[in-house]
Motif scaffolding. Sequence first.
Motif, PDB file in Angstrom:
ATOM      1  N   UNK A   1       3.378  -5.131   7.221  1.00 26.62           N
ATOM      2  CA  UNK A   1       4.613  -4.621   7.819  1.00 26.62           C
ATOM      3  C   UNK A   1       4.827  -3.180   7.352  1.00 26.62           C
ATOM      4  N   UNK A   2       5.028  -2.267   8.305  1.00 26.44           N
ATOM      5  CA  UNK A   2       5.285  -0.860   7.970  1.00 26.44           C
ATOM      6  C   UNK A   2       6.731  -0.711   7.516  1.00 26.44           C
ATOM      7  N   UNK A   3       6.945   0.087   6.479  1.00 24.25           N
ATOM      8  CA  UNK A   3       8.237   0.165   5.800  1.00 24.25           C
ATOM      9  C   UNK A   3       8.632   1.616   5.555  1.00 24.25           C
ATOM     10  N   UNK A   4       9.920   1.914   5.737  1.00 22.52           N
ATOM     11  CA  UNK A   4      10.461   3.219   5.358  1.00 22.52           C
ATOM     12  C   UNK A   4      10.889   3.174   3.893  1.00 22.52           C
ATOM     13  N   UNK A   5      10.303   4.032   3.083  1.00 23.84           N
ATOM     14  CA  UNK A   5      10.646   4.144   1.667  1.00 23.84           C
ATOM     15  C   UNK A   5      11.531   5.369   1.499  1.00 23.84           C
ATOM     16  N   UNK A   6      12.823   5.147   1.329  1.00 15.99           N
ATOM     17  CA  UNK A   6      13.803   6.228   1.307  1.00 15.99           C
ATOM     18  C   UNK A   6      13.978   6.717  -0.124  1.00 15.99           C
ATOM     19  N   UNK A   7      13.697   7.989  -0.318  1.00 19.72           N
ATOM     20  CA  UNK A   7      13.852   8.618  -1.626  1.00 19.72           C
ATOM     21  C   UNK A   7      15.008   9.617  -1.577  1.00 19.72           C
TER      22      UNK A   7
ATOM     23  N   UNK B   1      -5.187   3.640  -0.196  1.00 16.02           N
ATOM     24  CA  UNK B   1      -3.871   3.330   0.350  1.00 16.02           C
ATOM     25  C   UNK B   1      -3.895   3.343   1.869  1.00 16.02           C
ATOM     26  N   UNK B   2      -4.507   4.357   2.429  1.00 18.75           N
ATOM     27  CA  UNK B   2      -4.564   4.501   3.883  1.00 18.75           C
ATOM     28  C   UNK B   2      -5.615   5.536   4.221  1.00 18.75           C
ATOM     29  N   UNK B   3      -5.968   5.587   5.499  1.00 19.62           N
ATOM     30  CA  UNK B   3      -6.824   6.664   5.979  1.00 19.62           C
ATOM     31  C   UNK B   3      -6.172   7.277   7.207  1.00 19.62           C
ATOM     32  N   UNK B   4      -6.587   8.462   7.563  1.00 17.52           N
ATOM     33  CA  UNK B   4      -5.939   9.221   8.628  1.00 17.52           C
ATOM     34  C   UNK B   4      -6.073   8.553   9.986  1.00 17.52           C
ATOM     35  N   UNK B   5      -7.064   7.688  10.145  1.00 18.49           N
ATOM     36  CA  UNK B   5      -7.292   7.012  11.424  1.00 18.49           C
ATOM     37  C   UNK B   5      -6.721   5.601  11.454  1.00 18.49           C
ATOM     38  N   UNK B   6      -6.333   5.081  10.303  1.00 14.03           N
ATOM     39  CA  UNK B   6      -5.775   3.742  10.244  1.00 14.03           C
ATOM     40  C   UNK B   6      -6.776   2.654  10.552  1.00 14.03           C
TER      41      UNK B   6
ATOM     42  N   UNK C   1       0.875  -1.164   0.000  1.00 18.31           N
ATOM     43  CA  UNK C   1       0.000   0.000   0.000  1.00 18.31           C
ATOM     44  C   UNK C   1       0.913   1.215   0.000  1.00 18.31           C
ATOM     45  N   UNK C   2       0.585   2.219  -0.790  1.00 13.34           N
ATOM     46  CA  UNK C   2       1.528   3.312  -1.047  1.00 13.34           C
ATOM     47  C   UNK C   2       1.891   4.116   0.190  1.00 13.34           C
ATOM     48  N   UNK C   3       1.044   4.098   1.210  1.00 11.30           N
ATOM     49  CA  UNK C   3       1.373   4.817   2.439  1.00 11.30           C
ATOM     50  C   UNK C   3       0.671   4.182   3.628  1.00 11.30           C
ATOM     51  N   UNK C   4       1.272   4.336   4.786  1.00 10.74           N
ATOM     52  CA  UNK C   4       0.659   3.955   6.049  1.00 10.74           C
ATOM     53  C   UNK C   4      -0.205   5.119   6.536  1.00 10.74           C
ATOM     54  N   UNK C   5      -0.842   4.957   7.706  1.00 13.54           N
ATOM     55  CA  UNK C   5      -1.602   6.079   8.267  1.00 13.54           C
ATOM     56  C   UNK C   5      -0.671   7.258   8.541  1.00 13.54           C
TER      57      UNK C   5
ATOM     58  N   UNK D   1      11.847  10.789   3.109  1.00  8.51           N
ATOM     59  CA  UNK D   1      11.535   9.437   3.554  1.00  8.51           C
ATOM     60  C   UNK D   1      10.020   9.324   3.672  1.00  8.51           C
ATOM     61  N   UNK D   2       9.443   8.379   2.954  1.00  9.00           N
ATOM     62  CA  UNK D   2       8.020   8.087   3.055  1.00  9.00           C
ATOM     63  C   UNK D   2       7.835   6.847   3.925  1.00  9.00           C
ATOM     64  N   UNK D   3       6.609   6.623   4.353  1.00  4.82           N
ATOM     65  CA  UNK D   3       6.296   5.396   5.076  1.00  4.82           C
ATOM     66  C   UNK D   3       5.133   4.710   4.382  1.00  4.82           C
ATOM     67  N   UNK D   4       5.353   3.457   3.961  1.00  4.64           N
ATOM     68  CA  UNK D   4       4.293   2.695   3.322  1.00  4.64           C
ATOM     69  C   UNK D   4       4.088   1.373   4.054  1.00  4.64           C
ATOM     70  N   UNK D   5       3.343   0.470   3.460  1.00  2.00           N
ATOM     71  CA  UNK D   5       3.050  -0.817   4.089  1.00  2.00           C
ATOM     72  C   UNK D   5       3.242  -1.921   3.060  1.00  2.00           C
TER      73      UNK D   5
END
Length: 274
Positions: free
Chosen positions: A198-204, A238-243, A138-142, A208-212
Amino acid sequence: METSISYLAQDPIFDIEKPFDTDVPVEHIPGARASNHKNDERTVTVYPITDASEWDLEKHGFCLIKAKTGLKAEDALTRKREVQKDYWNEIEAILHEHFPQYSRIECYDCTVRKRDPDFPANIRIYTKVEQPARRPHSDCSAKGAHMNLDRAFPGQQSFWEGKDFDILNIWRPLRGPNNDWPLAMCDWTTINPSPDVRINDAIRRDRVDENAILHYNEDHKWYFMKDQTVEDLIVFRNADSLGKRAQGFHCSVLNPEASGELRESVEVRCVAFR
């Protein structure tokens, strides 16, 4: 169809390190790693969607919409910056028509992909156009959803802080019908978030983004749209603000029966406020 999906392997390293990956070269940095991921390649069945009306964004994490848009493939590939605003306006109008629960929708990102003939045997970091993504994600976590808005709408944090919003993607081929490396969607009702996600750091290069990312679970059910046309829009959260809501985990998969042109696709990311 029978194909394979490159899941994230369950690895003891995640007991002491957060998963991370980067899309920039690190070979020149002593001791640097581009990622701490290991692949868990699994053979899976991906089922063709036979009735688009069966899929609900709130329940399954994705749905399908039939809609006409004016974006031409050549313009997307060669003049993206010039034409993306008009396309965003079209997408926002389509979403408002189909999702009355949203009071305001703002597009903020547009990604165009054209599969390289060597993909995936020779995946190069730098190509003229982005390549399909094989890792189910998923392109981003909460948390990443808020990071996306911080970057896309700088200085406007007070507008969305404390608000209820979704980060949506709208994905379609630029030419159709497409069967080459189609987008596969995982039915959210078959995902067990606690062990599977699993939450993941996507380093650009500049952030740094956070996805899943998904670990394998034999209960997962995957689906794709056969012969997808330019009017067949896949909408997923991808995500919602409340997770708390269903997410559209997705990846591109090899279709062993595909023929014709290499896949070209466009996806728009937007924030949708409730």
